[in-house]
Scaffold this active site. Sequence first.
Site, short mmCIF file in Angstrom:
data_model
loop_
_atom_site.label_atom_id
_atom_site.label_comp_id
_atom_site.label_asym_id
_atom_site.label_seq_id
_atom_site.Cartn_x
_atom_site.Cartn_y
_atom_site.Cartn_z
N LYS A 27 0.82 -1.22 0.00
CA LYS A 27 0.00 0.00 0.00
C LYS A 27 0.85 1.27 0.00
O LYS A 27 0.38 2.34 -0.33
CB LYS A 27 -0.97 0.00 1.18
CG LYS A 27 -2.08 -1.02 1.01
CD LYS A 27 -3.15 -0.89 2.06
CE LYS A 27 -4.29 -1.88 1.84
NZ LYS A 27 -3.89 -3.28 2.14
C1 PLP Z 1 -4.54 -4.37 1.42
C2 PLP Z 1 -3.83 -5.70 1.40
C3 PLP Z 1 -4.21 -6.74 0.50
C4 PLP Z 1 -5.39 -6.62 -0.42
O1 PLP Z 1 -5.17 -5.74 -1.49
P1 PLP Z 1 -6.39 -5.24 -2.38
O2 PLP Z 1 -5.80 -4.26 -3.33
O3 PLP Z 1 -7.37 -4.62 -1.44
O4 PLP Z 1 -6.95 -6.44 -3.06
C5 PLP Z 1 -3.45 -7.90 0.48
N1 PLP Z 1 -2.40 -8.06 1.32
C6 PLP Z 1 -2.01 -7.10 2.19
C7 PLP Z 1 -0.87 -7.36 3.09
C8 PLP Z 1 -2.71 -5.88 2.25
O5 PLP Z 1 -2.32 -4.94 3.13
#
Ligand code: PLP
Length: 434
Positions: free
Chosen positions: A107
């Site tokens: 993220k």
């Molecule tokens: C947010 C997150 C996801 C999911 O990602 P999306 O884009 O919402 O599908 C998967 N793994 C981790 C560690 C995350 O923080």
Amino acid sequence: MRFYSTNSPTSTVSAEEALFHSMPADKGLYMPTPLPKPGRAFFDALADKSLADIGFAISQLFFGDEISEQDLYAINQRAFSFDTPVINLRDELGILELFHGPSLAFKDVGARYMAAMMSHFSKRNDKEVHILVATSGDTGGAVAMGFHNVPGVRVSILYPTGRVSDLQEKQLTTLGGNIQAFEVAGSFDDCQAIVKQAFLDKELNSQLALSSANSINIFRLIPQGFYYVRAYGQVRDAGKPVVFSTPSGNFGNLSAGVLVQQMGLPVHHFVAATNLNQVVPSYIKSGVYAPMTTVATISNAMDVGAPSNFVRLAHLHGDQHDAFRTNISGYYFDDEQTRQEMKRLHDQYNYVACPHTAIGVLGLEQYRKESGESFTGVALATAHPAKFKPLVEEVIGRPVAVPERLAVMADQTKRSIQIDNDYESFKEAFLQAV
Ligand SMILES: *Cc1c(COP(=O)(O)O)cnc(C)c1O
């Protein structure tokens, strides 16, 4: 570049509008138009470059007509000071590590790009922007670290007291500067309700330029395409088709991959890998999209029963189930399978994976078995295993080191403003703090 809403494709808004107002008034999702389609040759020439240079080249296609080349260069340099390497476990199986940014999760990529873009526009308008965000843990960390020390932007983070992990709390409360944490005596839903009310508060909005760092913001999605290109550059020499497996919750990460594929990146196939929150794998199988009540799992960042980017993903396939399932296969796994895969990756390859990453590898290998195809598979590693230290240590039976940049936070002093679980006490404290 203009952006239309998936609910009303004929009217469009500017990049700045889509950036600062994450969601169109008609509750659709913003999509870029016209989508640049530079084709395969463009990506073949680009894929050996650094993440920042890949970001710069693609950003020029999107925003070259409204942001200067020099500014776009600076935005990408600032956002991407880390790499996204592919670790090869064996022939045909690589792990794309997306956790080398400051909060140790993928993220960071979206949050940092969005922060740099907001800083660019707020400077141009000479107006400070106030980001309000409610978090149950992970998103808040990426946003806090992504926006820390970004000029022209202040961030207020609301989190439920006692309900985030110690490490997560440190990420929210120790940075200081332009980052302010509010500790709410309530749940995550209560925090979200307070933020929603703030956006509707006319008095507050007349005094301050409020914005959100919402995960559906298209400016978080676009940069996530950059690392698929970077990964392609690292595996294409094997000369085989490339398949990506994306561990998914809200499906922003996978949508970003499909977007860049439509621009011309040669991706043979995608795998949507989930935990028991299996809405999308079920849709792929049956053609019926049925949101469900969220199930709690050990891969908790993917515990989503109504994925907010499903509409985007369907839209990218012309809302055609056939096109969707031809391009994406879906598989889901329970906690026991996840633990076994974490252990297998450790025992067989000496690779330590977080639970989300293990699900990505499981999905990839399931697709390999079912399709019988020969390809280079790349599973996306969405978080550093140290973010799930107790679980990972229990499963693999040895200690997991916490990276220095996170470990130092443990010794820093927590600073937060404690508030009651109601809007008025937030508003009072917020106005005093800004
Ligand atoms: C947010 C997150 C996801 C999911 O990602 P999306 O884009 O919402 O599908 C998967 N793994 C981790 C560690 C995350 O923080």
